[in-house]
Design an enzyme around this catalytic site. Structure first.
Site, PDB file in Angstrom:
ATOM      1  N   CYS A 101      87.623-116.428 -52.823  1.00  0.00           N
ATOM      2  CA  CYS A 101      88.739-115.535 -53.118  1.00  0.00           C
ATOM      3  C   CYS A 101      89.204-114.844 -51.837  1.00  0.00           C
ATOM      4  O   CYS A 101      88.390-114.281 -51.104  1.00  0.00           O
ATOM      5  CB  CYS A 101      88.291-114.505 -54.158  1.00  0.00           C
ATOM      6  SG  CYS A 101      89.387-113.095 -54.344  1.00  0.00           S
ATOM      7  N   GLU A 102      90.488-114.879 -51.573  1.00  0.00           N
ATOM      8  CA  GLU A 102      90.997-114.267 -50.357  1.00  0.00           C
ATOM      9  C   GLU A 102      91.011-112.743 -50.424  1.00  0.00           C
ATOM     10  O   GLU A 102      91.183-112.069 -49.398  1.00  0.00           O
ATOM     11  CB  GLU A 102      92.410-114.774 -50.047  1.00  0.00           C
ATOM     12  CG  GLU A 102      93.479-114.343 -51.026  1.00  0.00           C
ATOM     13  CD  GLU A 102      94.855-114.878 -50.641  1.00  0.00           C
ATOM     14  OE1 GLU A 102      95.846-114.194 -50.948  1.00  0.00           O
ATOM     15  OE2 GLU A 102      94.940-115.963 -50.047  1.00  0.00           O
ATOM     16  N   HIS A 103      90.834-112.188 -51.608  1.00  0.00           N
ATOM     17  CA  HIS A 103      90.852-110.735 -51.754  1.00  0.00           C
ATOM     18  C   HIS A 103      89.496-110.092 -51.470  1.00  0.00           C
ATOM     19  O   HIS A 103      89.433-108.987 -50.921  1.00  0.00           O
ATOM     20  CB  HIS A 103      91.309-110.353 -53.168  1.00  0.00           C
ATOM     21  CG  HIS A 103      92.682-110.841 -53.491  1.00  0.00           C
ATOM     22  ND1 HIS A 103      93.036-111.302 -54.750  1.00  0.00           N
ATOM     23  CD2 HIS A 103      93.791-110.965 -52.729  1.00  0.00           C
ATOM     24  CE1 HIS A 103      94.305-111.669 -54.738  1.00  0.00           C
ATOM     25  NE2 HIS A 103      94.776-111.485 -53.530  1.00  0.00           N
ATOM     26  N   HIS A 104      88.419-110.773 -51.849  1.00  0.00           N
ATOM     27  CA  HIS A 104      87.079-110.202 -51.664  1.00  0.00           C
ATOM     28  C   HIS A 104      86.138-111.112 -50.886  1.00  0.00           C
ATOM     29  O   HIS A 104      85.012-110.735 -50.594  1.00  0.00           O
ATOM     30  CB  HIS A 104      86.448-109.880 -53.028  1.00  0.00           C
ATOM     31  CG  HIS A 104      87.282-108.971 -53.876  1.00  0.00           C
ATOM     32  ND1 HIS A 104      88.117-109.440 -54.865  1.00  0.00           N
ATOM     33  CD2 HIS A 104      87.421-107.621 -53.867  1.00  0.00           C
ATOM     34  CE1 HIS A 104      88.734-108.422 -55.443  1.00  0.00           C
ATOM     35  NE2 HIS A 104      88.346-107.309 -54.858  1.00  0.00           N
ATOM     36  N   GLN A 142      93.547-118.837 -56.916  1.00  0.00           N
ATOM     37  CA  GLN A 142      93.577-120.043 -57.743  1.00  0.00           C
ATOM     38  C   GLN A 142      95.018-120.504 -57.974  1.00  0.00           C
ATOM     39  O   GLN A 142      95.300-121.707 -58.008  1.00  0.00           O
ATOM     40  CB  GLN A 142      92.876-119.782 -59.069  1.00  0.00           C
ATOM     41  CG  GLN A 142      92.742-121.006 -59.958  1.00  0.00           C
ATOM     42  CD  GLN A 142      91.884-120.749 -61.177  1.00  0.00           C
ATOM     43  OE1 GLN A 142      90.952-119.958 -61.139  1.00  0.00           O
ATOM     44  NE2 GLN A 142      92.201-121.409 -62.280  1.00  0.00           N
ATOM     45  N   HIS A 170      85.331-116.783 -61.357  1.00  0.00           N
ATOM     46  CA  HIS A 170      85.480-116.009 -60.128  1.00  0.00           C
ATOM     47  C   HIS A 170      84.364-114.981 -60.018  1.00  0.00           C
ATOM     48  O   HIS A 170      84.200-114.116 -60.887  1.00  0.00           O
ATOM     49  CB  HIS A 170      86.837-115.301 -60.121  1.00  0.00           C
ATOM     50  CG  HIS A 170      87.991-116.252 -59.996  1.00  0.00           C
ATOM     51  ND1 HIS A 170      88.797-116.311 -58.883  1.00  0.00           N
ATOM     52  CD2 HIS A 170      88.467-117.202 -60.853  1.00  0.00           C
ATOM     53  CE1 HIS A 170      89.725-117.239 -59.046  1.00  0.00           C
ATOM     54  NE2 HIS A 170      89.543-117.783 -60.241  1.00  0.00           N
ATOM     55  N   CYS A 172      84.285-112.558 -58.083  1.00  0.00           N
ATOM     56  CA  CYS A 172      84.806-111.207 -57.907  1.00  0.00           C
ATOM     57  C   CYS A 172      84.945-110.497 -59.252  1.00  0.00           C
ATOM     58  O   CYS A 172      85.076-109.264 -59.298  1.00  0.00           O
ATOM     59  CB  CYS A 172      86.144-111.229 -57.177  1.00  0.00           C
ATOM     60  SG  CYS A 172      87.434-112.187 -57.986  1.00  0.00           S
TER      61      CYS A 172
END
Length: 211
Positions: A101-104, A142, A170, A172
């Protein structure tokens, strides 16, 4: 950076407002960053068990994110036009993948299902799995990954239709935040005959779910 939607339907990150080339940190700088994170987490990066961890993490990152150094278009560059008149659906289902995940920057894992209706030819079946792997081994959402796979196949094959479905869990969501393990996220994107004919979508879904 902002996300933009190209005419091919591929979500891309717009470039920053500068022409300066992006410098890739050195291995030494990357290892120093890992030591900083270990210290921030509350541990001692100089203790015996963690002494070689920065080297291991940097090496692992080279494997986990090797998709940045691979070109999906090169993978799809060989198209076989002699298919004895076959023009029906081609489906490769249950392609396993692992992404982050690019956020976490924590993993999400799952399966991709890729189908298309040939127009000018077909590619080797393993190539579709390779395209999934290339995009998965990058920092991702995704939704973006789904669109990127569709766009790469569309550019290479110009098929009469493409269907891609990705289902994943996920970390996250399961390891942090709401901490709901076992939750599955499903994304789809259709082009051509799949987009225009709902019965083709039903056929795709039925074939994906049949065992």
């Amino acid at each position: 950076m902002d996300a933009i939607l190209t005419p091919a339907g591929l979500l891309q990150r717009s470039a920053p407002a500068t022409d300066a080339p992006r410098r890739r940190p050195t291995r030494e700088e990357a290892e120093a960053a890992v030591r900083t994170l270990i210290a921030w987490a509350g541990d001692d990066p100089t203790r015996e068990g963690l002494l070689d961890t920065p080297k291991r993490v940097v090496k692992a990152y080279g494997e986990l994110f090797r998709g940045y150094d691979e070109d999906p278009h090169a993978v799809l560059d060989r198209v076989f036009e002699e298919v004895s008149g076959y023009d029906d659906l081609v489906l490769v289902r249950d392609i396993p993948f692992q992404s982050h995940c690019e956020h976490h920057m924590v993993p999400f894992v799952g399966k991709a299902h890729v189908a298309y209706y040939p127009a000018e030819g077909v590619v080797g079946l393993s190539k579709l799995a390779r395209v999934v792997d290339i995009y998965a081994r990058r920092l991702q959402t995704q939704e973006t990954m789904t669109a990127q796979i569709v766009a790469a196949i569309d550019e290479a094959l110009k098929p009469r239709g493409i269907a891609v479905m990705i289902e994943a869990e996920h970390m996250c969501m399961s390891m942090r935040g709401v901490q709901k393990a076992g939750v599955s996220t499903l994304t789809t994107q259709f082009t051509g005959v799949f987009r225009d004919d709902p019965t083709e979508q039903v056929r795709f879904m039925t074939l994906v779910r049949s065992k």
